[in-house]
Design a protein around this motif. Sequence first.
Motif, short mmCIF file in Angstrom:
data_model
loop_
_atom_site.label_atom_id
_atom_site.label_comp_id
_atom_site.label_asym_id
_atom_site.label_seq_id
_atom_site.Cartn_x
_atom_site.Cartn_y
_atom_site.Cartn_z
N CYS A 23 -4.87 -7.78 -7.91
CA CYS A 23 -4.82 -6.65 -8.84
C CYS A 23 -3.45 -6.64 -9.50
CB CYS A 23 -5.03 -5.35 -8.08
SG CYS A 23 -6.65 -5.20 -7.30
N PRO A 24 -3.38 -6.15 -10.73
CA PRO A 24 -2.08 -6.06 -11.40
C PRO A 24 -1.14 -5.09 -10.67
CG PRO A 24 -3.89 -5.72 -12.95
CD PRO A 24 -4.48 -5.72 -11.58
N THR A 25 0.13 -5.20 -10.95
CA THR A 25 1.12 -4.29 -10.39
C THR A 25 0.73 -2.85 -10.73
OG1 THR A 25 2.83 -5.95 -10.67
CG2 THR A 25 3.57 -3.67 -10.39
N GLY A 26 0.82 -1.98 -9.74
CA GLY A 26 0.46 -0.58 -9.94
C GLY A 26 -0.98 -0.26 -9.57
N TYR A 27 -1.73 -1.27 -9.19
CA TYR A 27 -3.12 -1.10 -8.77
C TYR A 27 -3.22 -1.45 -7.30
CZ TYR A 27 -4.41 -1.07 -13.74
OH TYR A 27 -4.52 -0.77 -15.07
N LEU A 66 -7.88 4.34 1.68
CA LEU A 66 -6.99 3.66 0.74
C LEU A 66 -6.45 4.64 -0.29
CD1 LEU A 66 -5.82 1.02 -0.62
CD2 LEU A 66 -7.85 1.15 -2.08
N LEU A 67 -7.33 5.41 -0.91
CA LEU A 67 -6.90 6.35 -1.95
C LEU A 67 -6.01 7.45 -1.37
CD1 LEU A 67 -10.14 6.61 -4.13
CD2 LEU A 67 -8.27 4.94 -4.24
N LYS A 68 -6.34 7.89 -0.18
CA LYS A 68 -5.49 8.88 0.51
C LYS A 68 -4.08 8.33 0.69
CE LYS A 68 -4.82 10.82 5.08
NZ LYS A 68 -5.30 10.93 6.45
N ASN A 69 -3.97 7.08 1.16
CA ASN A 69 -2.65 6.46 1.38
C ASN A 69 -1.88 6.31 0.07
OD1 ASN A 69 -3.11 6.27 4.13
ND2 ASN A 69 -3.92 4.20 4.00
N VAL A 70 -2.57 5.92 -0.99
CA VAL A 70 -1.91 5.80 -2.31
C VAL A 70 -1.40 7.16 -2.75
CG1 VAL A 70 -2.27 5.28 -4.75
CG2 VAL A 70 -3.21 3.75 -3.00
N ALA A 71 -2.24 8.19 -2.63
CA ALA A 71 -1.84 9.54 -3.04
C ALA A 71 -0.63 10.01 -2.23
CB ALA A 71 -3.01 10.50 -2.87
N GLU A 72 -0.66 9.80 -0.92
CA GLU A 72 0.47 10.21 -0.08
C GLU A 72 1.74 9.45 -0.46
OE1 GLU A 72 -1.20 9.50 3.82
OE2 GLU A 72 -1.66 11.63 4.08
N ASP A 73 1.61 8.13 -0.70
CA ASP A 73 2.78 7.33 -1.08
C ASP A 73 3.39 7.81 -2.39
OD1 ASP A 73 2.42 5.79 1.18
OD2 ASP A 73 1.54 4.07 0.10
N GLN A 74 2.56 8.34 -3.29
CA GLN A 74 3.03 8.83 -4.59
C GLN A 74 3.43 10.30 -4.55
OE1 GLN A 74 3.54 7.01 -7.49
NE2 GLN A 74 3.28 5.33 -6.06
#
Length: 194
Positions: free
Chosen positions: A20-24, A66-74
């Motif tokens: 996936c591209p950077t940021g994905y 996965l989406l939960k982890n991304v949201a928490e990281d952001q």
Amino acid sequence: MFLISWCWLSLLELNSFFACPTGYSPYEDLCYQLVLSLTPYSVARTHCAEKGGNLAVVNTIGVRELLKNVAEDQGITGFIWVGMNDQEEEGRWIHDDSSLVTTDEIATLWLSEEPNGGKTENCGAMLGLKWDYQLGDSICSNNQTFFCQFLLESFNQTKVSEQPLATYNRNSSLAHFELQATYTLVANISVEDG
């Protein structure tokens, strides 16, 4: 003298080489992007579609985590749009890819009291940090961040007609041959002086 070793790779095997591209964020054959713009559901849906994807379909625990982890990281603590709604028929939830939301999904991925908004909350969201990013319904006109999803292969498409039949860099030991649409041949070439 050239020493050549051949390796056939199917497209399924090649998928593991794509990224996936950077940021994905990758998951199976999809790439997910958290979009930080605060928009209503319809604008979020259009944004994803215009980029060649759709709002994220959260139909497994793996995708939700996965989406939960991304949201928490952001640092996202509020609601986040995902691709499901019951706008056409109250109580009949449909994912953005047109598949039906199953009762099993509601039982395992949704907050226990959800969906609970009746005719006023018709769009799906991850409910944020306070509710451990479980799924629920939300008012479609609320401004929220959102997740888009894209097929991994959509980032790695090339037209064979635009690619040379073979490439070889004298300073490298790798030659790449495009032989068919379904297979790629990779050859490792060693050049020995003599």
